[in-house]
Design an enzyme around this catalytic site. Structure first.
Site, short mmCIF file in Angstrom:
data_model
loop_
_atom_site.label_atom_id
_atom_site.label_comp_id
_atom_site.label_asym_id
_atom_site.label_seq_id
_atom_site.Cartn_x
_atom_site.Cartn_y
_atom_site.Cartn_z
N ALA A 88 45.68 39.67 51.51
CA ALA A 88 45.47 38.36 50.89
C ALA A 88 44.08 37.82 51.22
O ALA A 88 43.62 37.90 52.35
CB ALA A 88 46.53 37.38 51.39
N GLN A 90 40.80 34.99 49.23
CA GLN A 90 40.01 34.55 48.07
C GLN A 90 38.90 35.59 48.04
O GLN A 90 37.96 35.53 48.83
CB GLN A 90 39.50 33.12 48.30
CG GLN A 90 38.80 32.48 47.11
CD GLN A 90 37.62 33.27 46.56
OE1 GLN A 90 37.76 34.06 45.61
NE2 GLN A 90 36.45 33.07 47.12
N SER A 136 35.79 44.60 54.66
CA SER A 136 34.99 44.83 53.45
C SER A 136 33.56 45.26 53.76
O SER A 136 32.96 44.81 54.74
CB SER A 136 34.97 43.53 52.64
OG SER A 136 33.97 43.58 51.65
N GLU A 138 31.21 44.07 52.32
CA GLU A 138 30.42 42.84 52.27
C GLU A 138 30.00 42.38 53.66
O GLU A 138 29.08 41.58 53.81
CB GLU A 138 31.21 41.72 51.57
CG GLU A 138 31.19 41.81 50.06
CD GLU A 138 29.80 41.61 49.47
OE1 GLU A 138 29.18 40.56 49.71
OE2 GLU A 138 29.32 42.50 48.75
N TYR A 160 32.35 34.56 52.01
CA TYR A 160 33.38 35.61 51.98
C TYR A 160 33.10 36.64 53.08
O TYR A 160 33.98 37.00 53.85
CB TYR A 160 33.37 36.29 50.60
CG TYR A 160 34.23 37.53 50.53
CD1 TYR A 160 35.61 37.44 50.37
CD2 TYR A 160 33.66 38.81 50.65
CE1 TYR A 160 36.40 38.59 50.33
CE2 TYR A 160 34.44 39.95 50.60
CZ TYR A 160 35.81 39.83 50.45
OH TYR A 160 36.59 40.96 50.42
P1 NAP Z 1 42.56 40.36 44.55
O1 NAP Z 1 42.93 41.15 43.34
O2 NAP Z 1 41.66 39.19 44.41
O3 NAP Z 1 43.92 39.90 45.26
C1 NAP Z 1 43.91 38.95 46.29
C2 NAP Z 1 45.34 38.63 46.65
O4 NAP Z 1 45.35 37.63 47.70
C3 NAP Z 1 46.18 38.05 45.50
O5 NAP Z 1 47.47 38.58 45.56
C4 NAP Z 1 46.22 36.55 45.84
O6 NAP Z 1 47.35 35.89 45.34
C5 NAP Z 1 46.31 36.64 47.35
N1 NAP Z 1 45.99 35.37 48.02
C6 NAP Z 1 44.90 34.59 47.86
N2 NAP Z 1 44.98 33.49 48.64
C7 NAP Z 1 46.16 33.58 49.30
C8 NAP Z 1 46.82 32.74 50.25
N3 NAP Z 1 46.32 31.59 50.65
N4 NAP Z 1 48.03 33.13 50.73
C9 NAP Z 1 48.59 34.31 50.29
N5 NAP Z 1 48.01 35.12 49.38
C10 NAP Z 1 46.82 34.76 48.90
O7 NAP Z 1 41.88 41.33 45.64
P2 NAP Z 1 41.90 42.94 45.74
O8 NAP Z 1 40.73 43.47 45.00
O9 NAP Z 1 43.26 43.43 45.49
O10 NAP Z 1 41.53 43.11 47.29
C11 NAP Z 1 42.55 43.12 48.29
C12 NAP Z 1 41.94 42.76 49.63
O11 NAP Z 1 40.92 43.69 49.96
C13 NAP Z 1 41.27 41.39 49.68
O12 NAP Z 1 41.44 40.88 50.98
C14 NAP Z 1 39.81 41.70 49.45
O13 NAP Z 1 39.01 40.69 50.03
C15 NAP Z 1 39.68 43.02 50.18
N6 NAP Z 1 38.66 43.94 49.69
C16 NAP Z 1 38.59 44.24 48.37
C17 NAP Z 1 37.67 45.17 47.93
C18 NAP Z 1 37.57 45.56 46.48
O14 NAP Z 1 36.55 46.16 46.10
N7 NAP Z 1 38.59 45.33 45.68
C19 NAP Z 1 36.80 45.79 48.86
C20 NAP Z 1 36.93 45.47 50.22
C21 NAP Z 1 37.88 44.55 50.62
P3 NAP Z 1 47.33 35.14 43.88
O15 NAP Z 1 47.65 36.22 42.88
O16 NAP Z 1 48.40 34.14 44.05
O17 NAP Z 1 45.96 34.56 43.70
O1 F7E Z 2 29.78 42.04 42.02
C1 F7E Z 2 26.55 41.70 40.37
C2 F7E Z 2 26.83 40.84 41.59
O2 F7E Z 2 31.72 40.49 41.92
C3 F7E Z 2 29.12 43.28 42.15
C4 F7E Z 2 34.91 42.14 45.90
O3 F7E Z 2 36.04 42.94 45.63
O4 F7E Z 2 33.57 44.05 46.44
C5 F7E Z 2 33.65 42.93 45.59
O5 F7E Z 2 32.54 42.08 45.78
C6 F7E Z 2 27.64 43.09 41.88
C7 F7E Z 2 27.02 41.91 42.65
O6 F7E Z 2 31.77 42.50 43.46
C8 F7E Z 2 27.63 39.79 37.50
O7 F7E Z 2 25.72 39.96 41.84
C9 F7E Z 2 25.88 40.92 38.08
O8 F7E Z 2 25.78 42.30 43.17
O9 F7E Z 2 31.99 42.85 41.07
P1 F7E Z 2 31.39 41.93 42.05
P2 F7E Z 2 31.19 42.23 44.93
O10 F7E Z 2 30.47 40.95 45.02
O11 F7E Z 2 30.47 43.46 45.35
C10 F7E Z 2 33.55 43.77 47.84
C11 F7E Z 2 33.49 45.06 48.60
C12 F7E Z 2 34.62 42.87 48.26
O12 F7E Z 2 35.11 42.93 49.38
C13 F7E Z 2 34.95 41.72 47.36
O13 F7E Z 2 36.24 41.20 47.63
O14 F7E Z 2 27.47 42.78 40.50
N1 F7E Z 2 26.78 41.00 39.10
N2 F7E Z 2 26.38 40.17 37.09
C14 F7E Z 2 27.88 40.31 38.77
N3 F7E Z 2 29.04 40.13 39.42
C15 F7E Z 2 29.99 39.37 38.80
N4 F7E Z 2 31.18 39.19 39.41
N5 F7E Z 2 29.79 38.83 37.56
C16 F7E Z 2 28.63 39.00 36.86
O15 F7E Z 2 28.45 38.49 35.78
#
Ligand code: NAP
Ligand code: F7E
Length: 351
Positions: A88, A90, A136, A138, A160
């Site tokens: 979970a 944001q 992450s 990040e 974040y």
């Molecule tokens: P996501 O699609 O944005 O899902 C986030 C989940 O967190 C949703 O189920 C959301 O529920 C829930 N959530 C948000 N606020 C909450 C709260 N206050 N209490 C309980 N649940 C809450 O993210 P994801 O891409 O699946 O990523 C999963 C995790 O991995 C996240 O922690 C993200 O930061 C981390 N992460 C993601 C990536 C990536 O590339 N995808 C990479 C590294 C780390 P709702 O549906 O109700 O909003």
């Molecule tokens: O952006 C650029 C933006 O929002 C990737 C999350 O899952 O991965 C994710 O974070 C890149 C950035 O992902 C747009 O500036 C350009 O450089 O798809 P993104 P993110 O910021 O890398 C990490 C590992 C996590 O942990 C996070 O939860 O793309 N970019 N134009 C844009 N990005 C968005 N969203 N929208 C645009 O229009």
């Protein structure tokens, strides 16, 4: 595998849905925490509630919130999990600049609330619970070395990233202080057809499909020179599971070990349907971030060696998979629009 009970926070998200599928497949009793929402937001997991062969319940949801410590304690004592996956958050980096407090409260303090609930649960029941934390790439932010590995110093560039660094160290601290089996998966970007529509990959593949079918004519983006190490979410949730099967908890980078710019993603995605992205993409500074992460490139050799993890889907196949799925969706949308059942939304400007 009988007797294994998994609890997933963030089960309605991209990763939560793939992980729930994997754990159900492995015979786990799977539970998820969901927030109450005014509209139903379980579309990614609706297909999982019942076993399609015999109708048995295979997924149970519980109302709770990472902001509400009481709900976490209650759910732990009801579910009695053997493994917890804390997904979970944001999770939108740009949105975290608009909502830093909410982002820190869920992505940082939320982990601590969960850790405290787990510690209390273990002390009172004497049962071991293993915990996975969704850390992450990040956290590396303004990178101190390339490629980034487990030993690379953190330098987060967003609220974040800062929240995730807090959680990372909270996990390490509970492991060292209380012997908790808690692991950080430092996952680089991973995507899928279930990716949220405002992350750049999905925003692009959805636009490609909608442009191809005449439902949209422009795509507005921010910094398209940013580089990311993108993999497939289905592969990455397998690494999460592997971490909790180890005798000793540890921290692992999970990545493809290759980097591509947003521009390259555009070329591939538009190219897949025979279009040139230059004719459709416009830069809108609204999508720039106050501080950008320019380059991410992971070194996942530790996970590959110690966990035996190997990704199955290449970058090229991932882009293709996402475009193909969004093309199918666009066909359905077009049919609805032609039948006068859906308003045309052109030039969408979502975050
Ligand atoms: P996501 O699609 O944005 O899902 C986030 C989940 O967190 C949703 O189920 C959301 O529920 C829930 N959530 C948000 N606020 C909450 C709260 N206050 N209490 C309980 N649940 C809450 O993210 P994801 O891409 O699946 O990523 C999963 C995790 O991995 C996240 O922690 C993200 O930061 C981390 N992460 C993601 C990536 C990536 O590339 N995808 C990479 C590294 C780390 P709702 O549906 O109700 O909003
Ligand atoms: O952006 C650029 C933006 O929002 C990737 C999350 O899952 O991965 C994710 O974070 C890149 C950035 O992902 C747009 O500036 C350009 O450089 O798809 P993104 P993110 O910021 O890398 C990490 C590992 C996590 O942990 C996070 O939860 O793309 N970019 N134009 C844009 N990005 C968005 N969203 N929208 C645009 O229009």
């Amino acid at each position: 595998m009988a007797g294994k009970v998994a609890l997933i926070t963030g089960i309605t998200g991209q990763d939560g849905s793939y992980l729930a599928e994997l754990l159900i497949d492995k015979g786990y009793d799977v539970h998820g925490i969901v927030r109450r929402a005014s509209t139903i937001n379980t579309s990614r997991i609706d297909h999982l509630y019942e076993d399609p062969h015999n109708g048995d319940v295979q997924l149970r949801l519980h109302y709770g919130d990472l902001g509400d410590a009481n709900s976490l304690r209650r759910i732990l004592s009801e579910v009695q999990p053997t493994e917890i996956y804390n997904l979970a958050a944001q999770s939108h980096v740009r949105v975290s600049f608009d909502m830093p407090l909410e982002t820190a409260d869920v992505g940082g303090m939320g982990t601590l609330r969960l850790l405290e609930a787990v510690r209390e649960y273990q002390v009172t029941t004497g049962t071991e619970v293993r915990l996975y934390q969704a850390s992450s790439s990040e956290m590396f932010g303004k990178v101190h070395e390339t490629p980034q590995r487990e030993t690379t110093p953190f330098h987060p560039r967003s609220p974040y990233g800062v929240a995730k660094v807090f959680s990372y160290w909270a996990i390490v601290n509970y492991r060292e202080s209380y012997g908790l089996h808690a692991s950080n998966g430092i996952l680089f970007n991973h995507e899928s057809p279930r990716r949220g529509e405002t992350f750049v990959t999905r925003k692009i593949t959805q636009a490609v499909a909608r442009i191809k079918h005449g439902l949209q004519d422009k795509l507005y983006l921010g910094n398209i020179d940013a580089k990311r190490d993108w993999g497939f979410a289905g592969d990455y949730v397998y690494a999460m599971w592997l971490m909790l099967q180890q005798d000793t908890a540890d921290d692992y980078v999970v990545a493809m070990n290759e980097t591509h710019s947003v521009r390259e993603f555009l070329e591939l995605a538009f190219g897949h349907v025979g279009l040139d992205y230059n004719e459709y993409v416009e830069i809108d500074p609204r999508y720039y971030r106050p501080a950008e992460v320019d380059l991410l490139l992971g070194d996942s050799s530790k996970a590959r060696k110690q966990l035996g993890w190997e990704p199955q889907v290449s970058f090229h196949d991932l882009v293709q998979m996402m475009v193909e799925t969004d093309l199918e969706q666009a066909v359905r949308e077009k049919a609805l629009e032609d039948a006068g059942l859906s308003p045309s939304i052109t030039n969408r400007k979502a975050a």
